[in-house]
Design a protein around this motif. Structure first.
Motif, mmCIF file in Angstrom:
data_model
loop_
_atom_site.group_PDB
_atom_site.id
_atom_site.type_symbol
_atom_site.label_atom_id
_atom_site.label_comp_id
_atom_site.label_asym_id
_atom_site.label_seq_id
_atom_site.Cartn_x
_atom_site.Cartn_y
_atom_site.Cartn_z
ATOM 1 N N ILE A 100 10.400 7.472 -0.429
ATOM 2 C CA ILE A 100 9.902 5.922 0.262
ATOM 3 C C ILE A 100 9.232 5.698 -0.340
ATOM 4 C CG2 ILE A 100 9.073 4.866 2.033
ATOM 5 C CD1 ILE A 100 11.184 7.020 4.215
ATOM 6 N N ALA A 112 14.435 2.232 0.500
ATOM 7 C CA ALA A 112 13.573 2.852 1.252
ATOM 8 C C ALA A 112 13.532 2.316 2.878
ATOM 9 C CB ALA A 112 12.328 1.656 0.745
ATOM 10 N N ALA A 116 13.903 5.999 5.394
ATOM 11 C CA ALA A 116 13.343 5.617 6.066
ATOM 12 C C ALA A 116 13.454 6.126 7.918
ATOM 13 C CB ALA A 116 12.435 4.429 6.345
#
Length: 139
Positions: A100, A112, A116
């Motif tokens: 990330i 990202a 996540a």
């Protein structure tokens, strides 16, 4: 009954020179010796029996200790396995966090965000429940 001379002729003195009273005394001595030996053997057998009982008790205690050690060993094995599983799970989470961070440094927002969401799902699975703040893109 035959005269003494005739008896002696039928039962001559043995070559060792022992008379019947001497034989009797020797026999009595042997019997006393045997009785003494039997008595000593009985005492020895009683002592051995006591020692064997003590040995059996010690073996029982040792067996119980070994069983206890075995159960402790199994418990430690399970705990070690759990720690390794937790370590592997933590390693996966750390790898996701690093990915990330790298995606954000590369300004790849979509990657990202996807990572996540994956991270949130893994954490929720580890905790055994879904997090309230779910990512809309993950669903």
């Amino acid at each position: 009954m035959a005269p003494v001379a005739a008896r002696r002729a039928c039962n001559p003195v043995e070559p060792s020179g022992l008379t019947s009273t001497m034989k009797r005394q020797k026999k009595i001595k042997m019997e006393k010796k045997i009785k003494k030996t039997v008595k000593r053997l009985r005492v020895d057998m009683a002592n051995i029996s006591i020692e064997q009982r003590g040995i059996r008790e010690q073996q029982k205690k040792i067996r119980e200790k070994l069983e206890e050690i075995g159960s402790q060993c199994a418990q430690l094995r399970e705990e070690t396995e759990l720690i390794f599983r937790q370590k592997a799970g933590n390693q996966v989470l750390l790898n996701l966090v690093c990915q990330i961070i790298k995606a954000r440094q590369d300004r790849d927002i979509e990657k990202a965000a996807s990572l996540a969401c994956t991270l949130r799902d893994l954490i929720a699975k580890q905790k055994g429940k879904r997090m309230l703040m779910a990512c809309p893109k993950c669903e």
